[in-house]
Enzyme design. Structure first.
Site, PDB file in Angstrom:
ATOM      1  CB  THR A 228      -0.797  -0.077   1.183  1.00  0.00           C
ATOM      2  OG1 THR A 228      -0.033   0.253   2.532  1.00  0.00           O
ATOM      3  CG2 THR A 228      -1.801  -1.220   1.442  1.00  0.00           C
ATOM      4  CG  ASP A 229       0.990   6.073  -1.168  1.00  0.00           C
ATOM      5  OD1 ASP A 229       1.975   6.317  -0.182  1.00  0.00           O
ATOM      6  OD2 ASP A 229       0.536   6.644  -2.050  1.00  0.00           O
ATOM      7  CD1 TRP A 230       4.536   5.267   5.272  1.00  0.00           C
ATOM      8  CD2 TRP A 230       4.522   4.073   3.388  1.00  0.00           C
ATOM      9  NE1 TRP A 230       5.332   4.189   5.280  1.00  0.00           N
ATOM     10  CE2 TRP A 230       5.566   3.741   4.049  1.00  0.00           C
ATOM     11  CE3 TRP A 230       4.501   3.490   2.352  1.00  0.00           C
ATOM     12  CZ2 TRP A 230       6.421   2.622   3.579  1.00  0.00           C
ATOM     13  CZ3 TRP A 230       5.189   2.544   1.844  1.00  0.00           C
ATOM     14  CH2 TRP A 230       6.250   2.286   2.485  1.00  0.00           C
ATOM     15  N   GLY A 231      -0.837   4.530   4.415  1.00  0.00           N
ATOM     16  CA  GLY A 231      -2.160   4.422   4.578  1.00  0.00           C
ATOM     17  C   GLY A 231      -3.089   4.255   3.937  1.00  0.00           C
ATOM     18  CB  ALA A 232      -3.220   3.273   0.431  1.00  0.00           C
TER      19      ALA A 232
END
Length: 797
Positions: A228-232
């Site tokens: 994931t992108d950070w927090g996705a």
């Protein structure tokens, strides 16, 4: 599975834990199974390794590494070998700093010039972006470390980037928005792919089975890890089913219990977790092979010189009246512009690099001549200062030649928010007008990572666009203006006369939580060229100090769609130089709607004066094909195709036609806009190539949910308004001490934090906002205070 023996030894809890990061930048380790922890770091144009307090927006300190030019400048080189060399240099620094995975490159399309993160993307063209991205990946991964191709997919705006729902027709998706990813995956085998924050047709990218499993893994054959992108992360259970392997950053086990329960209840097959673990163990194998013994002590010095070389190769000469450039060495010049002294050399946000050295334009000029005079001319804050302009005008009056440095400041383009317009700061534009009235010999140096309007272009003699050129950009600019290097960069995006000429200008970000791409694949030159809209500088444009002659175009067919194209290029000018030869394919089949021409090949050729070389391009089925959504396959329409060789999309030097067999051309039954491109497309047009859909209705009290943000809910909720004000004070404390939306650091963090969906807040601030607290704010905003208090007093999740 490659690692079945290890997986069989692990408990379900351990396997689930491995699929979530240990910390902000690290993955879990299990020494008892020989499983190492990986360190991931931002870094498309240099490494951002944080060893202290961590964040994903470039706010806290990172170790010093080489700051290369950003993607927009790198792409302007059109030089895949040089880009591979740059990737290799970044990979070596990663080995030196014990970084296993470099988070990049970003190959998203530049759909609209106002996207705040365009400086971090290569181009408006998918073929070019894919080839450049592939070269960068190969260079980095040659050192035994990994990369993460991002942001998959359709991340084309910063506003509401964590919650916007992208609606795009099938042909635009397959022909325009995904090919850069496809090329990079197939040609360079990145060790990982990073999913984007946004939704696509109602489904978050992290949960999107069609995107991750059907297309990325099944169609393209990707066998690496998806992170994931950070927090996705949206729904961890659905993400496992979709083929997503690693959640970053670590969420302190937030999803672990529900995943375990889902397995035990038969809602999630354990094989999905086993497959994710197997992919992560493969990722560890592929990214822990760096050899520190191969790293020399002078690495940073070498890379500084390489950064200078890349920056010079990416400099684009847009104007050179009366051949004012190159300047003679030792000539007396006046430099005006605060950006010449205080350089803007990279973008703002997660890609922010702490450079090993930093040279400004004045430093570069000092290597060739003494600056006779300098005036700042403007402040970096867009505040008019008549005294600064007056000072600049006075010294310009008595100067033979003026080098005037202008461009976009951090508040004008940044991760976290989109640009408000395409102009440079008003105080800079006013300065250009004022100086042009008193001096005819003005050379403008532009800095900035995306397209800008230049209504003043014809009032100056020369324009050299350096983009965001990294820590040695000031030296590179001087190398170019004094002729030590011959400009060879070419634009990788169209520069329109004005923003209103951009097809999506009337609806881009107007409904930020629902991005309907009315224009289909008609972005950048695909629109301007097909609609015959005049532009200031076309795609692929860039001048040189020398001249090139094209000749002897030859076309040979060796199969149904296998075509070899060759041509000769000769340097007929007075300087050694390099030319970017571009091959465009223009279909004349009369069938489905499509752009009038598309880039399908390019080559950068180094030529001494008088030298001639042959360039060669190989075309295949995809060079001519369109996507047939009924057949779910690529087809070629029978008919005539023009093969055009040129120095830009507008400057075609050679052309030949070939006739191809294929499917009978059929004109698509849809809105005539997609054939005529007359006027601005609307929803009425779009549904004829997409399908009917409900417009997003802004949420109001009683309808808020965990995808809502504090910024949205504060409009109708007093408690969220109080929370918003508290966030302003907390963020201001670490950014100048006051609430200041002209401070780029403050604005970026405030926009990112206050507009985050509530579901994501615990991932970024687990110590100050648990899931219970986030749920409390949602319930309170909906007017359910008692229900919210009950959520708050429940055992923390």
């Amino acid at each position: 599975m490659k690692h079945r023996k290890i997986i069989e030894k692990m408990s379900l809890e351990e396997k689930i834990a491995l699929c979530s990061g240990k910390s902000f930048w690290e993955t879990q380790e299990f020494p008892e199974y020989g499983i190492k922890s990986l360190f991931l770091a931002d870094g498309p144009h240099g490494l951002r390794k944080q060893v202290g307090e961590s964040d994903h927006l470039g706010l806290n300190a990172s170790i010093a590494t080489t700051c290369f030019p950003t993607a927009s400048a790198v792409a302007a080189t059109w030089d895949v070998e040089l880009i591979r060399e740059m990737g290799d240099a970044i990979g070596k620094e990663a080995v030196k700093e014990d970084i296993n995975i470099v988070l990049g490159p970003g190959v998203n399309m530049k759909r609209n010039p106002l996207c705040g993160r365009n400086f971090e993307y290569f181009s408006e063209d998918p073929f070019l972006s894919g080839k450049i991205g592939s070269a960068w990946i190969k260079g980095v991964q040659s050192n035994g470390v990994g990369t993460s191709l991002k942001h998959f997919a359709l991340n084309n705006q910063e506003l509401k980037r964590m919650s916007t729902d992208v609606l795009v027709d099938e042909r635009a998706l397959m022909e325009y928005y995904l090919p850069a990813f496809e090329i990079a995956v197939k040609e360079s085998e990145p060790t990982s792919v990073m999913c984007a924050y946004n939704k696509i047709e109602g489904t978050y990218c992290s949960d999107n089975k069609r995107l991750i499993w059907d297309i990325l893994r099944e169609e393209w054959g990707f066998d690496g890890a998806v992170i994931t992108d950070w927090g996705a992360m949206n729904d961890r259970i659905e993400a496992f089913k979709a083929g997503l392997d690693l959640e970053m950053p670590g969420s302190k086990g937030r999803f672990d219990k529900e995943v375990k329960k889902a397995v035990e209840n038969g809602l999630l097959d354990e094989r999905y977790i086993d497959q994710a673990v197997d992919n992560l163990l493969t990722l560890i194998d592929r990214t822990t092979k760096g050899n520190k013994n191969a790293i020399t002590e002078d690495l940073h010095n070498k890379n500084h010189q390489l950064a200078r070389k890349v920056a010079a190769a990416g400099g684009v000469l847009l104007r050179n009246q009366n051949k004012i450039l190159p300047l003679e060495k030792k000539s007396q010049i006046t430099v005006i512009g605060e950006l010449a002294k205080t350089p803007r050399y990279q973008g703002n946000g997660s890609s922010l690099v702490s450079p090993t050295k930093l040279s400004n334009l004045l430093d570069g000029i000092s290597e060739y001549t003494e600056t006779s005079k300098f005036a700042s001319g403007y402040s970096l804050k867009d505040i008019e200062n008549e005294d600064l302009i007056k000072e600049a005008v006075e010294i310009a009056k008595s100067s033979k030649t003026v080098v005037l440095c202008v461009g976009l400041t951090d508040i004008y383009e940044s991760e976290g928010f989109d640009r408000e317009h395409m102009g440079i700061p008003k105080n800079q534009a006013k300065l250009i007008e004022a100086v042009a009235e008193v001096n005819e010999n003005i050379i403008v140096i532009i800095v900035g990572g995306s397209a800008i309007e230049m209504p003043w272009a014809e009032k100056v003699q020369a324009i050299l666009h350096m983009q965001l050129s990294g820590q040695a950009g000031g030296l590179a600019a001087a190398d170019l203006i004094f002729g030590n290097e011959n400009p060879s960069g070419k634009l990788t995006e169209t520069y329109p006369f004005r923003y209103e000429d951009v097809v999506s200008s009337t609806y881009f970000n107007k409904n930020p939580k629902q991005g309907a791409y009315f224009e289909s694949m008609y972005c950048g030159y695909r629109y301007f060229e097909t609609a015959k809209v005049p532009v200031r500088y076309p795609f692929g444009f860039g001048l040189s100090y020398t001249e090139f002659k094209y000749s002897n175009l030859q076309v040979k067919k060796s199969g149904l769609y296998d075509v070899e194209v060759t041509a000769n290029v000769e340097n007929v000018g007075e300087f050694d130089g390099a030319e970017v030869v571009q091959l465009y394919v223009a279909a004349a089949t009369g069938g489905v709607y499509r752009p009038s021409k598309e880039l399908k090949g390019f080559a950068k050729v180094q030529l001494e004066k008088g030298e001639s070389k042959q360039v060669r391009f190989n075309l295949d089925k995809r060079s001519f094909a369109v996507y047939d959504q009924d057949k779910k396959d690529w087809i070629v329409e029978e008919g005539i195709y023009a093969l055009q060789i040129g120095a830009s999309i507008k400057n075609v030097r050679l052309e030949k036609h070939i006739e191809l067999e294929g499917e009978k051309p059929v004109r698509k039954n849809c809105s005539t806009w997609y054939y005529s491109l007359s006027g601005i497309p609307s929803k009425k047009d779009f549904v004829t190539i997409y399908h009917n859909y409900e417009d997003y209705v802004p949420q109001v009290k009683g309808t808020y949910d965990m995808t809502s943000s504090i910024k949205e809910m504060k409009e109708t909720s007093l408690i969220c308004k109080i929370m918003y004000k508290a966030m302003e004070k907390i963020i201001a404390k670490n950014n100048g001490g006051k609430v200041d939306y002209t401070n780029p650091g403050f604005r970026m963090l405030m926009d990112s934090a206050s507009d985050n969906p509530m579901k994501s807040m615990p991932l970024f601030s687990p110590d100050s906002m648990s899931l219970n607290v986030a749920e409390f704010f949602v319930e309170a905003a909906n007017g359910h205070m008692i229900k919210g208090i009950k959520k708050l007093t429940k055992k923390n999740k």
